[in-house]
Design a protein around this motif. Sequence first.
Motif, PDB file in Angstrom:
ATOM      1  N   GLY A   1     -40.758  -3.047  22.326  1.00 43.24           N
ATOM      2  CA  GLY A   1     -41.386  -1.803  22.777  1.00 43.24           C
ATOM      3  C   GLY A   1     -41.410  -0.741  21.697  1.00 43.24           C
ATOM      4  O   GLY A   1     -41.707   0.424  21.958  1.00 43.24           O
ATOM      5  N   ASP A   2     -41.101  -1.140  20.451  1.00 40.62           N
ATOM      6  CA  ASP A   2     -41.206  -0.204  19.318  1.00 40.62           C
ATOM      7  C   ASP A   2     -42.651  -0.107  18.868  1.00 40.62           C
ATOM      8  O   ASP A   2     -43.474  -0.976  19.189  1.00 40.62           O
ATOM      9  CB  ASP A   2     -40.384  -0.734  18.134  1.00 40.62           C
ATOM     10  N   LEU A   3     -42.942   0.899  18.057  1.00 46.04           N
ATOM     11  CA  LEU A   3     -44.271   0.991  17.472  1.00 46.04           C
ATOM     12  C   LEU A   3     -44.345   0.139  16.215  1.00 46.04           C
ATOM     13  O   LEU A   3     -43.398   0.066  15.438  1.00 46.04           O
ATOM     14  CB  LEU A   3     -44.617   2.448  17.104  1.00 46.04           C
TER      15      LEU A   3
ATOM     16  N   GLY B   1     -55.124   3.576  22.890  1.00 44.93           N
ATOM     17  CA  GLY B   1     -53.803   3.250  22.335  1.00 44.93           C
ATOM     18  C   GLY B   1     -53.692   3.555  20.857  1.00 44.93           C
ATOM     19  O   GLY B   1     -52.745   3.134  20.200  1.00 44.93           O
ATOM     20  N   PHE B   2     -54.641   4.253  20.318  1.00 45.84           N
ATOM     21  CA  PHE B   2     -54.644   4.698  18.920  1.00 45.84           C
ATOM     22  C   PHE B   2     -55.351   6.041  18.870  1.00 45.84           C
ATOM     23  O   PHE B   2     -56.363   6.190  19.539  1.00 45.84           O
ATOM     24  CB  PHE B   2     -55.394   3.676  18.045  1.00 45.84           C
TER      25      PHE B   2
ATOM     26  N   GLN C   1     -51.221   8.570  12.105  1.00 47.47           N
ATOM     27  CA  GLN C   1     -52.410   7.812  12.533  1.00 47.47           C
ATOM     28  C   GLN C   1     -53.564   8.756  12.860  1.00 47.47           C
ATOM     29  O   GLN C   1     -54.725   8.460  12.582  1.00 47.47           O
ATOM     30  CB  GLN C   1     -52.088   6.929  13.747  1.00 47.47           C
TER      31      GLN C   1
ATOM     32  N   ARG D   1     -51.266   6.824  17.727  1.00 48.93           N
ATOM     33  CA  ARG D   1     -50.002   6.975  18.454  1.00 48.93           C
ATOM     34  C   ARG D   1     -49.005   7.804  17.659  1.00 48.93           C
ATOM     35  O   ARG D   1     -47.898   8.025  18.145  1.00 48.93           O
ATOM     36  CB  ARG D   1     -49.393   5.598  18.711  1.00 48.93           C
TER      37      ARG D   1
ATOM     38  N   LEU E   1     -53.380  -6.150  18.068  1.00 51.27           N
ATOM     39  CA  LEU E   1     -52.051  -6.616  17.640  1.00 51.27           C
ATOM     40  C   LEU E   1     -51.643  -7.873  18.393  1.00 51.27           C
ATOM     41  O   LEU E   1     -51.012  -8.765  17.825  1.00 51.27           O
ATOM     42  CB  LEU E   1     -51.010  -5.507  17.849  1.00 51.27           C
TER      43      LEU E   1
ATOM     44  N   THR F   1     -55.771  -0.974  19.826  1.00 49.08           N
ATOM     45  CA  THR F   1     -54.868  -1.543  18.819  1.00 49.08           C
ATOM     46  C   THR F   1     -53.881  -2.507  19.475  1.00 49.08           C
ATOM     47  O   THR F   1     -53.465  -3.476  18.855  1.00 49.08           O
ATOM     48  CB  THR F   1     -54.128  -0.432  18.038  1.00 49.08           C
ATOM     49  N   GLY F   2     -53.524  -2.272  20.743  1.00 46.92           N
ATOM     50  CA  GLY F   2     -52.638  -3.210  21.449  1.00 46.92           C
ATOM     51  C   GLY F   2     -53.287  -4.592  21.526  1.00 46.92           C
ATOM     52  O   GLY F   2     -52.648  -5.610  21.224  1.00 46.92           O
TER      53      GLY F   2
ATOM     54  N   ASP G   1     -43.461  -7.382  26.765  1.00 46.39           N
ATOM     55  CA  ASP G   1     -42.972  -5.993  26.806  1.00 46.39           C
ATOM     56  C   ASP G   1     -43.226  -5.339  28.163  1.00 46.39           C
ATOM     57  O   ASP G   1     -43.187  -4.126  28.289  1.00 46.39           O
ATOM     58  CB  ASP G   1     -43.604  -5.158  25.675  1.00 46.39           C
TER      59      ASP G   1
ATOM     60  N   ARG H   1     -40.765   1.846  25.617  1.00 49.30           N
ATOM     61  CA  ARG H   1     -42.136   2.234  25.232  1.00 49.30           C
ATOM     62  C   ARG H   1     -42.394   3.686  25.635  1.00 49.30           C
ATOM     63  O   ARG H   1     -43.045   4.437  24.896  1.00 49.30           O
ATOM     64  CB  ARG H   1     -43.159   1.302  25.908  1.00 49.30           C
TER      65      ARG H   1
END
Length: 192
Positions: free
Chosen positions: A56-58, A84-85, A91, A87, A35, A31-32, A140, A149
């Motif tokens: 560094g927020d979700l 990364g998913f 989810q 998180r 995104l 997902t990173g 980030d 993070r």
Amino acid sequence: MNLILLGPPGAGKGTQAQHLVETRGMIQLSTGDMLRAAKDSGTEMGRVVAEVMARGDLVTDEIVIGLIRERLQGETGGGVIFDGFPRTLAQADALEALLAEQGKTLDAVIELRVDDETLVRRIVGRAREAAAAGQPVRADDNEEAVRHRLMEYYKKTAPLIGYYHAKGLLVSVDGLGAIEEVRAAIAAVLDK
Ligand code: AMP
């Protein structure tokens, strides 16, 4: 075989996922990465995502679940590595529902364990090396954002460790060793 790689930023999830793609014909859903692609798309959504990520927020559950839903509808033949998913617990629930809709199951969750100071050193060091070589550096990857993070990880993602343990899916692997050692530990879990 569908697998989640769970662990804090800098634990080596992406590196290990890449190796599994090359050796086992699995596909990596990061997902990173998705995104970062959305961020560069020039849309309003991309602009909002860029700001959230730089801090560094979700990003919201709704956005990331939407991205995963879209990708799971495509070909996933050799199995999926979720990198990364999920998180958050929301989810994780959404993933379970999406997999069930498609008659798929989650086979394992591998947690990569690495201590905080090593993570900060790894990420900030990597960013410095990239900058010195004139390569792009993630917004980030500075120390302040990395520590934020990490805090997001402990508050929102670490509860998934207990969640998947309770489901009998969790295996923890020492992520401190050399890349090859971690690879071998993961292979031992997958080939059991
Ligand atoms: P990563 O490349 O996995 O380190 O992700 C970089 C950043 O993207 C994170 O710090 C979040 O801002 C965002 N992100 C990636 N995956 C997720 C997710 N599953 N849920 C929420 N935000 C995410």
